[in-house]
Design an enzyme around this catalytic site. Structure first.
Site, PDB file in Angstrom:
ATOM      1  N   ASP A 678      -0.643   0.254 -10.634  1.00 17.92           N
ATOM      2  CA  ASP A 678      -1.477   0.441  -9.443  1.00 17.92           C
ATOM      3  C   ASP A 678      -2.184  -0.871  -9.077  1.00 17.92           C
ATOM      4  O   ASP A 678      -2.233  -1.248  -7.912  1.00 17.92           O
ATOM      5  CB  ASP A 678      -2.496   1.548  -9.732  1.00 17.92           C
ATOM      6  N   LYS A 682      -1.851  -3.487  -5.808  1.00 26.21           N
ATOM      7  CA  LYS A 682      -2.992  -3.918  -5.003  1.00 26.21           C
ATOM      8  C   LYS A 682      -3.032  -5.435  -4.860  1.00 26.21           C
ATOM      9  O   LYS A 682      -3.259  -5.952  -3.764  1.00 26.21           O
ATOM     10  CB  LYS A 682      -4.290  -3.402  -5.619  1.00 26.21           C
TER      11      LYS A 682
END
Ligand code: ADP
Ligand code: ASP
Ligand code: MG
Length: 815
Positions: A678, A682
């Site tokens: 994740d 980003k």
């Protein structure tokens, strides 16, 4: 004298007629009145229907005549006490008998033509005239019923007869001089010098009133109808249309010629000639100011006064090399059409003279085609003119206003607004008076186009935004709650109405073009929803063709992310908290952004990094203003930060992970957070937004989770296995705490390279002090080279993510 005209809906039933009587009674002592009225609402349509039926040998026409009779008799019952009913009823019955005879004739001959239609349609006004004149007299207005056929003289162009003004004026004045009473004249109907009944065209009662007003030099013509005046657009299409205070004759003429039914177009000419002011007033709302129409209009008012439209037209295009520089082509084209009585609504000619395009009413297509093919037969044979091109299912929209001529850029504004909503413009024309700019759009787009333009040009009561939301879990649920909580505020303070039109979860989807109410959404999705089919969701959304549509993706689904391209290409903006598309291959990322740009739509995903924190927006603003991003250091996982901040000596690591999941701080599968994937996504997105075309594989991930754990087949088995590793994590924690450090999952981007991994941060690091689920982003740029620009705050959680999605929605609305 004053002329008052009441339309069909104003006299449709007994209650409405009472309102008319009140209005006339109020004015009866101030001036001498001529009252004109239409047939009772819908009666003319029904007469037309009965004629058609009778001509097809269908005896059901008799039922229509019965209905018409009982409508009138019923109103007499309601308006008059029993002992005063018989005379009026007898009058109505006599006229109905005559009507029955005419229809029987049509039935026997099985034929109908304009010559017969006119006497047939005249019955509506004959019946209403008798009824209304009697009612007015009964309620104290001394008024004399004149037979319009004895007053209005026309030629024998049945269906839209031409008026002999001189003769009409003479006859009217004669009658007026014979009496002191007020005068009642039925609208719409007239007769020729040979005594043949004629009509002035559908909607023609306005014209009757205008002719009479001009004949007696009336001080004013009042047209009483069922709306508060001339509106900025047809209220049946534009809910937020507003009544106009004042218009010029020319403006009203443009609007009514272009479909604003509120006044029959020819009616303006006679009153304009005599400078008679016209008021459009609402019978059902007599205190509303209404619209005043005179010579001056409002010279300093809004540039665009109104929008009007004709819903159904056809475009004919004549083109070919043989037309260039040849004189007389246009003249031949128009004269052959006028010989066939084809009304041309709109004309454009390319300056290359290579083609002429004109709009006509669809029923005239065949007539027009034949006439043109005949006229240009030899040129088509010689192939110097191409075969006539006919396009259907089109509408025309016109922007109308006297003051448009002095203003630049109006068309640009209109086309920009339409373009942004995916409305394609097929042809454009501007009258040389520049009082009217018209353009042709697909019929399926007309409602959307009118509303988009209305929102662009008028201080609309509000702007409507239509949200189609996929994913109604943590973030979606919170967003729905926020949209609901803010609805009244946004409506009141920003004139915004954000309506949720569709909702879907992975199982079901629900559409309601009038909006899904917040309270009943769950129940409705369950009971009325259909099985979720993402492709069908997009097709349905597209088919609704609503303006200011926004597709909102709050899922973590690759399938839904795969829809964005199609959605954007349908001229619908996309707001995603789903990170999959923006962190997919660079090609995908770039293509979506390019499509959005070329479609003039927005593709926003601010919440992909830092939830509601304005990270992407800040980077975009820095770049736009000429800065260059050099380096980024960030703690980007609210989930991991939550986990490490709550991981104290009192709890085990697996318990903290479970708690983070329960409180909605991790992805549904916490391994996406724990694996660093994740965070990788980003920092990748941040790098891309900073102008570096990076691929996901290029981000280096330093894992901290044992690999065997990450391969477990399900979230449940993973969570179970995780507890076996609690000692391992406890050791890590102790090591950091012993050195006065904290565990932080850090992402770094520097000079085109990105790395993510677990670090032990000491007190000198800016991300040492980072509470709860906070994120921190340190941006080093040419302008912020020594001290970074810092963005810090809650970076995970349903409420802040939803508020970020909400902010994206608002920024689209305000663009
Ligand atoms: P009447 O029966 O009183 O003659 P019409 O039905 O002929 O009334 O005309 C009034 C209707 O015109 C309104 O109810 C409205 O639906 C329609 N209309 C279309 N465009 C406009 C506009 N720009 N302003 C007002 N009304 C309009
Ligand atoms: N009754 C006629 C019609 O319906 C005329 C009018 O209402 O103005 O067309
Ligand atoms: Mg009308």
């Amino acid at each position: 004298m004053k002329v008052l005209k009441f339309g069909g809906s104003s006299v449709a039933n007994a209650d409405n007629i009472k309102k008319v009587i009140e209005i006339v009674s109020m004015e009866k002592d101030n001036d001498r009145l001529i009252v004109v009225a239409s047939a009772l609402g819908k009666v003319t349509d029904r007469l037309e229907e009965s004629g058609k039926m009778a001509s097809h040998g269908n005896e059901r026409y008799k039922q229509i005549l019965k209905d018409i009779e009982s409508l009138h008799l019923g109103i007499i019952d309601a308006l008059f006490p029993l002992k005063y009913q018989s005379e009026t009823k007898a009058g109505i019955k006599m006229i109905v008998n005559e009507l029955e005879d005419i229809c029987l004739g049509i039935f026997l001959l099985q034929e109908i033509n304009p010559k017969i239609y006119d006497p047939l349609l005249s019955f509506g006004e004959r019946l209403s005239g008798l009824l209304l004149a009697h009612a007015l007299n009964f309620y104290g207005v001394k008024i004399r019923l004149l037979d319009a056929r004895e007053i209005i003289r026309t030629d024998e162009t049945f269906g839209h007869a031409q008026v002999n003004f001189e003769e009409t004026g003479k006859r009217l004045r004669q009658q007026i001089n014979n009496t002191e009473e007020h005068i009642f004249v039925s609208g719409f109907i007239a007769s020729s010098a040979n005594g043949k009944p004629t009509t002035l065209g559908r909607g023609g009662s306005d014209y009757t009133a205008a002719i009479l007003a001009a004949s007696v030099d009336a001080s004013v013509l009042e047209i009483w109808t069922d709306v508060d005046g001339v509106m900025t657009a047809d209220p049946a299409f534009v809910e937020s249309a507003l009544p106009l205070k004042k218009l010029s004759y020319s403006e009203l003429m443009e609007m009514s010629h272009f479909g604003a039914r509120v006044v029959f177009p020819p009616s303006i000419q006679p009153v304009m000639k005599k400078d008679i002011p016209v008021w459009i007033k609402n019978t059902f709302h007599p205190d509303a100011p209404g619209t005043l129409i005179d010579r001056n209009g409002t010279p300093h008012g809004n540039l665009v006064k109104g929008l009007s439209h004709i819903e159904n037209i056809a475009l004919l295009t004549l083109s070919g090399g043989g037309m260039v520089g040849v004189t007389g082509i246009a003249a031949r084209l128009f004269s052959c059409l006028s010989q066939q009585e084809v009304n041309v609504i709109f004309i454009t000619q390319a300056s290359s003279e290579h083609s002429i395009t004109l709009a006509i009413n669809p029923p005239d297509i065949e007539k027009a085609r034949k006439a043109i093919e005949r006229e240009f037969e030899s040129e088509v044979k010689l192939t110097i003119i191409d075969a006539l091109q006919v396009e259907q299912d089109l509408s025309i929209i016109a922007l109308v206003g006297d003051n448009m001529k002095s203003s630049l850029g109006l068309s640009g504004k209109a086309f920009d607004a339409l373009g942004k909503n995916g409305v394609n413009i097929r042809a454009i024309a501007q009258g040389s008076t520049e009082r009217n700019v018209s353009f042709v759009v697909l019929k399926k787009d007309v409602t959307k186009a009118l509303n988009v333009l209305h929102e662009r040009f008028f201080l609309a009561r509000y702007k409507k935004v239509h949200v189609f939301m996929v994913g109604v879990g943590n973030v979606g649920g919170a967003l729905l709650q926020q949209l609901n909580d803010q609805y009244d505020y946004l409506k009141k303070e920003y004139a915004l109405k954000i309506k949720v039109i569709a909702l879907a979860n992975s199982r079901r989807m629900l559409f309601d073009e009038h909006a899904i109410d917040f309270k009943s959404r769950k129940k409705r999705l369950l009971s009325e929803g259909e099985p979720m089919d993402p492709e069908l969701f997009v097709r349905k959304m597209k088919a609704l063709n609503l303006r200011n549509s926004i597709f909102v993706d709050n899922t973590a689904s690759a399938e839904i992310a795969g829809l964005y391209e199609k959605v954007l290409k349908s001229s619908i903006s996309v707001v995603a908290s789903n990170k999959i598309a923006s962190s997919a291959s660079y090609l995908t990322y770039k293509r979506l952004n390019d499509i959005a740009l070329s479609m003039k739509k927005k593709y926003l995903y601010e919440t992909n990094v830092g939830a509601g924190l304005p990270v992407l927006k800040t980077i975009s603003d820095m770049i736009k203003s000429g800065d260059k991003i050099l380096r980024i250091k960030a703690v980007l996982s609210g989930s991991l930060n939550f986990i490490f901040n709550h991981f104290t000596e009192d709890v085990t690591f697996s318990d903290v992970v479970a708690q983070a999941g329960e409180e909605g701080y991790t992805e549904p599968d916490p391994r996406i957070d724990l694996s660093g994937k994740d965070v990788m996504r980003k920092i990748l997105i941040l790098a891309r937004e900073s102008g570096y075309p990076m691929e996901p594989e290029e981000v280096i991930i330093n894992p901290f989770m044992p690999e065997s754990l990450m391969n477990k087949p399900s979230v449940e088995t993973f969570m179970k296995a995780l507890s076996h590793y609690d000692d391992y994590f406890e050791k890590l924690r102790k090591e950091a705490a012993g050195a006065g450090k904290k565990l932080r999952y850090v992402a770094e981007f520097d000079n085109g390279k990105a790395v993510v991994g677990l670090q032990m941060a000491d007190a000198s690091q800016p991300y040492f002090q980072l509470d709860g689920k906070d994120n921190i982003v340190l941006i080093y740029s040419q302008r912020y080279d020594e001290q970074p620009l810092v963005i810090k705050g809650a970076g995970a959680g349903a409420a802040v993510t939803a508020s970020g999605v909400f902010a994206d929605i608002i920024s689209i609305v305000n663009q």
